[in-house]
Design an enzyme around this catalytic site. Sequence first.
Site, PDB file in Angstrom:
ATOM      1  N   SER A 145       0.831  -1.203   0.000  1.00 43.00           N
ATOM      2  CA  SER A 145       0.000   0.000   0.000  1.00 43.00           C
ATOM      3  C   SER A 145       0.871   1.261   0.000  1.00 43.00           C
ATOM      4  O   SER A 145       1.673   1.450  -0.904  1.00 43.00           O
ATOM      5  CB  SER A 145      -0.964  -0.044   1.188  1.00 43.00           C
ATOM      6  OG  SER A 145      -1.983   0.915   1.060  1.00 43.00           O
ATOM      7  N   ASP A 302     -10.229  -3.603  -4.992  1.00 46.01           N
ATOM      8  CA  ASP A 302      -9.299  -2.613  -4.448  1.00 46.01           C
ATOM      9  C   ASP A 302      -9.235  -1.409  -5.392  1.00 46.01           C
ATOM     10  O   ASP A 302      -9.005  -1.578  -6.593  1.00 46.01           O
ATOM     11  CB  ASP A 302      -7.909  -3.259  -4.314  1.00 46.01           C
ATOM     12  CG  ASP A 302      -6.854  -2.339  -3.730  1.00 46.01           C
ATOM     13  OD1 ASP A 302      -7.192  -1.210  -3.312  1.00 46.01           O
ATOM     14  OD2 ASP A 302      -5.678  -2.750  -3.682  1.00 46.01           O
ATOM     15  N   HIS A 332      -8.065  -5.032  -0.626  1.00 44.02           N
ATOM     16  CA  HIS A 332      -6.934  -4.231  -0.188  1.00 44.02           C
ATOM     17  C   HIS A 332      -6.598  -4.514   1.271  1.00 44.02           C
ATOM     18  O   HIS A 332      -7.469  -4.540   2.130  1.00 44.02           O
ATOM     19  CB  HIS A 332      -7.216  -2.734  -0.350  1.00 44.02           C
ATOM     20  CG  HIS A 332      -6.017  -1.892  -0.056  1.00 44.02           C
ATOM     21  ND1 HIS A 332      -5.022  -1.687  -0.992  1.00 44.02           N
ATOM     22  CD2 HIS A 332      -5.612  -1.240   1.067  1.00 44.02           C
ATOM     23  CE1 HIS A 332      -4.068  -0.935  -0.457  1.00 44.02           C
ATOM     24  NE2 HIS A 332      -4.407  -0.658   0.786  1.00 44.02           N
TER      25      HIS A 332
END
Length: 362
Positions: A145, A302, A332
């Site tokens: 991320s 995501d 995610h």
Amino acid sequence: CHLIHYLRLSHHLIVLNYLICTFDQLKSVSSEDIKITDAVFDGVEVRVFEPPARGDGSLKRSVVYIHGGGWALASARTSLYNNLCRIMAESLNAVVVSVEYRLVPEVCFPEQYHDALRATKHFLQPAVLAEYSVDPSRIAISGDSAGGNLAAAVCQQLSKDEHLTVRPKLQALIYPVLQAFDFNTPSYQQNMNMPVLPRYVMINYWIDYFNGNYELAHALLINNHTALDVGQALSFRGRLNWTSLLPSSFKKNYKPVVQTTGTAEIIQKMPALLDVRAVPLLADDETLGVQPKTYVLTCENDVLRDDGAMYAKRLENAGVEVTLDHFHDCFHGCMIFTVWPTDFSAGVQTRNSYIKWLDENL
């Protein structure tokens, strides 16, 4: 309207913080053989995970890991990332360096980037690698991320540093956030209200990272900052053209959102929106062409799916060997959820695939 927007974001962050703190009370995965020490690399705190020495003097592989959390949440010391790094160190027989970069709101861009870069460059010094018995030719830089964002940005900078004697062999990016140019890619449209990371939350992470104003959120959401009449954005448009970079299975039937007239003042207020250190997908082809062999993990559910897929395609077009590892049923953040009561199959599946790639290529 702005107050409601702020309250929604605040509630979301409070819930995420609560979950992280709750999970942090959970028992860590047992790996008694892994030595864990906290250190400081060029002023940046790190946590180092070392498997036991084999006694034959052989050198180990290594992974520099940068955690996610929107540049604002989590820590190398939380049980979620502690468990991941322990398992990586054990599975790969590798030294794992987890970077404890400073977070929003204590600091904003570019300090998180500078922390990650300083810690990595310190570790890449031959004397430091020797101290940890690491093979200089077998080092990966990785992150998930926002940590994937920092890992990609650090890799790009290292490739331009003529004074480095040791460079990473690989980069491995897990559902990375790589661009703030277009908040209407197919995955942003498809997953705009998806739990864990809805679109409005990702936009506000960017605003916080750039120390901006939440009042700009709606203008960003409709791509006013990269409208056709915003001169600063023109030269970058071709580098994020998802209509040519994404496979049809990702594009589906979504249409581009390109404003004819926009708000150039947004770029003036937050110039980092077009800074490649913050948005690695904006890098030129020359920079991309000298990146190491790359792994990109993406999840269907995501908003950031297309960020990773576009980066993989641009790297591939620039001549880099790339593995795009796409998971159709995953979401995610799933990879760190592998401990009860959130021991999701999606977490174990993605983590195992990621570690397998590192094991085969590092």
